[in-house]
Scaffold this motif. Structure first.
Motif, PDB file in Angstrom:
ATOM      1  N   MET A   1       0.835  -1.199   0.000  1.00 31.54           N
ATOM      2  CA  MET A   1       0.000   0.000   0.000  1.00 31.54           C
ATOM      3  C   MET A   1       0.873   1.253   0.000  1.00 31.54           C
ATOM      4  O   MET A   1       1.840   1.335   0.759  1.00 31.54           O
ATOM      5  CB  MET A   1      -0.919   0.007   1.224  1.00 31.54           C
ATOM      6  N   SER A   2       0.529   2.214  -0.843  1.00 31.80           N
ATOM      7  CA  SER A   2       1.279   3.470  -0.901  1.00 31.80           C
ATOM      8  C   SER A   2       1.143   4.220   0.415  1.00 31.80           C
ATOM      9  O   SER A   2       0.071   4.234   1.032  1.00 31.80           O
ATOM     10  CB  SER A   2       0.759   4.339  -2.044  1.00 31.80           C
ATOM     11  N   ILE A   3       2.223   4.859   0.855  1.00 29.94           N
ATOM     12  CA  ILE A   3       2.136   5.660   2.071  1.00 29.94           C
ATOM     13  C   ILE A   3       1.447   6.991   1.802  1.00 29.94           C
ATOM     14  O   ILE A   3       0.827   7.582   2.677  1.00 29.94           O
ATOM     15  CB  ILE A   3       3.536   5.878   2.687  1.00 29.94           C
ATOM     16  N   LEU A   4       1.514   7.449   0.546  1.00 24.35           N
ATOM     17  CA  LEU A   4       0.800   8.654   0.120  1.00 24.35           C
ATOM     18  C   LEU A   4       0.099   8.348  -1.194  1.00 24.35           C
ATOM     19  O   LEU A   4       0.727   7.880  -2.148  1.00 24.35           O
ATOM     20  CB  LEU A   4       1.762   9.834  -0.072  1.00 24.35           C
ATOM     21  N   SER A   5      -1.199   8.598  -1.245  1.00 26.98           N
ATOM     22  CA  SER A   5      -1.966   8.363  -2.462  1.00 26.98           C
ATOM     23  C   SER A   5      -2.949   9.514  -2.667  1.00 26.98           C
ATOM     24  O   SER A   5      -3.763   9.798  -1.777  1.00 26.98           O
ATOM     25  CB  SER A   5      -2.723   7.034  -2.369  1.00 26.98           C
ATOM     26  N   ILE A   6      -2.854  10.175  -3.822  1.00 26.21           N
ATOM     27  CA  ILE A   6      -3.707  11.315  -4.145  1.00 26.21           C
ATOM     28  C   ILE A   6      -4.457  11.018  -5.431  1.00 26.21           C
ATOM     29  O   ILE A   6      -3.865  10.577  -6.420  1.00 26.21           O
ATOM     30  CB  ILE A   6      -2.870  12.591  -4.311  1.00 26.21           C
ATOM     31  N   GLN A   7      -5.763  11.268  -5.426  1.00 26.08           N
ATOM     32  CA  GLN A   7      -6.583  11.044  -6.608  1.00 26.08           C
ATOM     33  C   GLN A   7      -7.527  12.228  -6.818  1.00 26.08           C
ATOM     34  O   GLN A   7      -8.266  12.605  -5.905  1.00 26.08           O
ATOM     35  CB  GLN A   7      -7.412   9.757  -6.463  1.00 26.08           C
ATOM     36  N   ASN A   8      -7.483  12.808  -8.028  1.00 24.91           N
ATOM     37  CA  ASN A   8      -8.429  13.852  -8.460  1.00 24.91           C
ATOM     38  C   ASN A   8      -8.561  14.979  -7.434  1.00 24.91           C
ATOM     39  O   ASN A   8      -9.663  15.414  -7.090  1.00 24.91           O
ATOM     40  CB  ASN A   8      -9.808  13.228  -8.730  1.00 24.91           C
ATOM     41  N   LEU A   9      -7.420  15.454  -6.961  1.00 23.31           N
ATOM     42  CA  LEU A   9      -7.399  16.455  -5.894  1.00 23.31           C
ATOM     43  C   LEU A   9      -7.462  17.867  -6.464  1.00 23.31           C
ATOM     44  O   LEU A   9      -6.728  18.206  -7.390  1.00 23.31           O
ATOM     45  CB  LEU A   9      -6.123  16.293  -5.065  1.00 23.31           C
ATOM     46  N   ARG A  10      -8.335  18.678  -5.896  1.00 29.11           N
ATOM     47  CA  ARG A  10      -8.431  20.091  -6.274  1.00 29.11           C
ATOM     48  C   ARG A  10      -8.410  20.957  -5.011  1.00 29.11           C
ATOM     49  O   ARG A  10      -9.078  20.664  -4.018  1.00 29.11           O
ATOM     50  CB  ARG A  10      -9.742  20.369  -7.024  1.00 29.11           C
ATOM     51  N   PHE A  11      -7.643  22.029  -5.089  1.00 30.57           N
ATOM     52  CA  PHE A  11      -7.669  23.040  -4.021  1.00 30.57           C
ATOM     53  C   PHE A  11      -7.463  24.404  -4.632  1.00 30.57           C
ATOM     54  O   PHE A  11      -6.555  24.606  -5.457  1.00 30.57           O
ATOM     55  CB  PHE A  11      -6.578  22.800  -2.971  1.00 30.57           C
ATOM     56  N   ALA A  12      -8.309  25.365  -4.235  1.00 37.56           N
ATOM     57  CA  ALA A  12      -8.164  26.755  -4.650  1.00 37.56           C
ATOM     58  C   ALA A  12      -8.270  27.646  -3.418  1.00 37.56           C
ATOM     59  O   ALA A  12      -9.117  27.417  -2.544  1.00 37.56           O
ATOM     60  CB  ALA A  12      -9.236  27.135  -5.666  1.00 37.56           C
ATOM     61  N   TRP A  13      -7.390  28.627  -3.342  1.00 37.47           N
ATOM     62  CA  TRP A  13      -7.464  29.590  -2.245  1.00 37.47           C
ATOM     63  C   TRP A  13      -8.708  30.458  -2.422  1.00 37.47           C
ATOM     64  O   TRP A  13      -9.149  30.696  -3.552  1.00 37.47           O
ATOM     65  CB  TRP A  13      -6.216  30.460  -2.210  1.00 37.47           C
ATOM     66  N   PRO A  14      -9.313  30.933  -1.329  1.00 38.76           N
ATOM     67  CA  PRO A  14     -10.526  31.752  -1.439  1.00 38.76           C
ATOM     68  C   PRO A  14     -10.311  32.947  -2.366  1.00 38.76           C
ATOM     69  O   PRO A  14      -9.330  33.666  -2.260  1.00 38.76           O
ATOM     70  CB  PRO A  14     -10.758  32.209   0.009  1.00 38.76           C
ATOM     71  N   GLY A  15     -11.244  33.133  -3.284  1.00 37.32           N
ATOM     72  CA  GLY A  15     -11.185  34.260  -4.214  1.00 37.32           C
ATOM     73  C   GLY A  15     -10.337  34.027  -5.444  1.00 37.32           C
ATOM     74  O   GLY A  15     -10.314  34.873  -6.351  1.00 37.32           O
ATOM     75  N   ALA A  16      -9.644  32.894  -5.510  1.00 41.26           N
ATOM     76  CA  ALA A  16      -8.776  32.621  -6.657  1.00 41.26           C
ATOM     77  C   ALA A  16      -9.602  32.166  -7.855  1.00 41.26           C
ATOM     78  O   ALA A  16     -10.615  31.480  -7.714  1.00 41.26           O
ATOM     79  CB  ALA A  16      -7.751  31.551  -6.303  1.00 41.26           C
ATOM     80  N   ASN A  17      -9.159  32.550  -9.055  1.00 36.45           N
ATOM     81  CA  ASN A  17      -9.837  32.147 -10.284  1.00 36.45           C
ATOM     82  C   ASN A  17      -9.417  30.761 -10.748  1.00 36.45           C
ATOM     83  O   ASN A  17     -10.118  30.116 -11.517  1.00 36.45           O
ATOM     84  CB  ASN A  17      -9.555  33.157 -11.404  1.00 36.45           C
ATOM     85  N   GLN A  18      -8.253  30.314 -10.295  1.00 30.83           N
ATOM     86  CA  GLN A  18      -7.740  29.008 -10.685  1.00 30.83           C
ATOM     87  C   GLN A  18      -7.389  28.185  -9.458  1.00 30.83           C
ATOM     88  O   GLN A  18      -7.117  28.718  -8.379  1.00 30.83           O
ATOM     89  CB  GLN A  18      -6.495  29.147 -11.561  1.00 30.83           C
ATOM     90  N   SER A  19      -7.393  26.879  -9.642  1.00 33.31           N
ATOM     91  CA  SER A  19      -6.976  25.997  -8.559  1.00 33.31           C
ATOM     92  C   SER A  19      -5.454  26.000  -8.452  1.00 33.31           C
ATOM     93  O   SER A  19      -4.755  25.965  -9.462  1.00 33.31           O
ATOM     94  CB  SER A  19      -7.473  24.571  -8.814  1.00 33.31           C
ATOM     95  N   THR A  20      -4.957  26.071  -7.251  1.00 33.18           N
ATOM     96  CA  THR A  20      -3.523  25.937  -7.014  1.00 33.18           C
ATOM     97  C   THR A  20      -3.095  24.480  -7.165  1.00 33.18           C
ATOM     98  O   THR A  20      -2.019  24.190  -7.672  1.00 33.18           O
ATOM     99  CB  THR A  20      -3.167  26.448  -5.611  1.00 33.18           C
ATOM    100  N   LEU A  21      -3.961  23.565  -6.719  1.00 31.62           N
ATOM    101  CA  LEU A  21      -3.703  22.140  -6.860  1.00 31.62           C
ATOM    102  C   LEU A  21      -4.752  21.513  -7.765  1.00 31.62           C
ATOM    103  O   LEU A  21      -5.953  21.684  -7.541  1.00 31.62           O
ATOM    104  CB  LEU A  21      -3.738  21.435  -5.497  1.00 31.62           C
ATOM    105  N   ASN A  22      -4.282  20.804  -8.762  1.00 28.65           N
ATOM    106  CA  ASN A  22      -5.163  20.031  -9.636  1.00 28.65           C
ATOM    107  C   ASN A  22      -4.387  18.771 -10.011  1.00 28.65           C
ATOM    108  O   ASN A  22      -3.659  18.734 -10.995  1.00 28.65           O
ATOM    109  CB  ASN A  22      -5.543  20.823 -10.875  1.00 28.65           C
ATOM    110  N   ILE A  23      -4.519  17.747  -9.183  1.00 32.63           N
ATOM    111  CA  ILE A  23      -3.686  16.547  -9.291  1.00 32.63           C
ATOM    112  C   ILE A  23      -4.575  15.349  -9.586  1.00 32.63           C
ATOM    113  O   ILE A  23      -5.410  14.965  -8.762  1.00 32.63           O
ATOM    114  CB  ILE A  23      -2.891  16.316  -7.990  1.00 32.63           C
ATOM    115  N   LYS A  24      -4.372  14.757 -10.732  1.00 36.33           N
ATOM    116  CA  LYS A  24      -5.170  13.591 -11.108  1.00 36.33           C
ATOM    117  C   LYS A  24      -4.731  12.362 -10.318  1.00 36.33           C
ATOM    118  O   LYS A  24      -5.569  11.617  -9.788  1.00 36.33           O
ATOM    119  CB  LYS A  24      -5.036  13.322 -12.608  1.00 36.33           C
ATOM    120  N   SER A  25      -3.427  12.124 -10.239  1.00 37.39           N
ATOM    121  CA  SER A  25      -2.941  10.943  -9.528  1.00 37.39           C
ATOM    122  C   SER A  25      -1.484  11.143  -9.128  1.00 37.39           C
ATOM    123  O   SER A  25      -0.671  11.593  -9.937  1.00 37.39           O
ATOM    124  CB  SER A  25      -3.071   9.696 -10.415  1.00 37.39           C
TER     125      SER A  25
END
Length: 228
Positions: A1-25
């Motif tokens: 099992m992976s110790i870190l696993s990220i899937q379809n992750l999105r994060f945008a700071w409040p008021g931002a027009n774009q996501s800072t994080l856009n990670i598929k895998s």
């Protein structure tokens, strides 16, 4: 099992027009030493904050040590971070009025797991600091605000490593060092991670250190900045 696993992750700071994080895998295996590299200001530190649970993504899953942090409350994420994650910050984030020993043992005050795994946190703190070239009672007992930048950096690394956390996150900790000091610091951190069995995710824009890691990953191949 992976110790870190990220899937379809999105994060945008409040008021931002774009996501800072856009990670598929993205994933890291236990014990890996991984370098994540790109220019400063491209979102790598935001990723470390998400992994540490100090920010909450708007979408996706982020699993650390088999636990999906997106399903935890803020308090639960704080407790999980204390038990499982060591952080080496770019600006160190030491408590200036505490001495080196008290700064290093600080995580043990908040983590039952680290307390349980160590018979005596202060003895382990002394061992870590000694391994990092911090010897002498006077040096260990003075407030960290009186230490040099290089000494503060070693204290910050020892604090992250105490109690054998499964994963260490390092955010540009060598950015202010000359090549000789940088390599010496990396020698110490990599050796301690190997000894403790800790996985290391190291963020840097310095291409000269890529050969020190099991994998060197271009951040832009992981993250795609698109609107949320």
């Amino acid at each position: 099992m992976s110790i870190l696993s990220i899937q379809n992750l999105r994060f945008a700071w409040p008021g931002a027009n774009q996501s800072t994080l856009n990670i598929k895998s993205f994933s890291i295996e236990p014990g890996e030493r991984v370098l994540l590299s790109d220019r400063s200001g491209s979102g790598k530190s935001t990723l470390l904050s998400a992994i540490a649970g100090t920010i909450e993504p708007q979408r996706g899953t982020l699993s650390v040590c088999g636990t999906d942090l997106t399903e935890l409350s803020s308090t639960e994420r704080d407790r999980f971070r204390s038990d499982n994650i060591g952080m080496i910050h770019q600006l160190f984030n030491l408590l200036p009025f505490l001495n080196a020993l008290d700064n290093v043992t600080l995580p043990c005050r908040f983590s039952r797991r680290r307390q349980k795994d160590l018979d005596n946190p202060r003895i382990e703190a002394r061992r870590l600091l000694s391994a990092m070239g911090m010897d002498g009672e006077q040096l260990l007992s003075m407030p960290v605000s009186e230490l040099s930048v290089g000494q503060q950096q070693r204290v910050a690394a020892a604090r992250a490593l105490i109690g054998y956390p499964p994963i260490i996150l390092a955010d540009e900790p060598t950015s202010a060092l000359d090549p000789v000091s940088r390599d010496a610091f990396l020698d110490l951190v990599l050796a301690e991670c190997l000894d403790a069995g800790s996985t290391l995710l190291f963020v840097s824009h310095d291409p000269g250190i890529a050969g020190r890691f099991d994998r060197s990953i271009d951040w832009m191949t992981v993250n795609e900045n698109r609107s949320v």
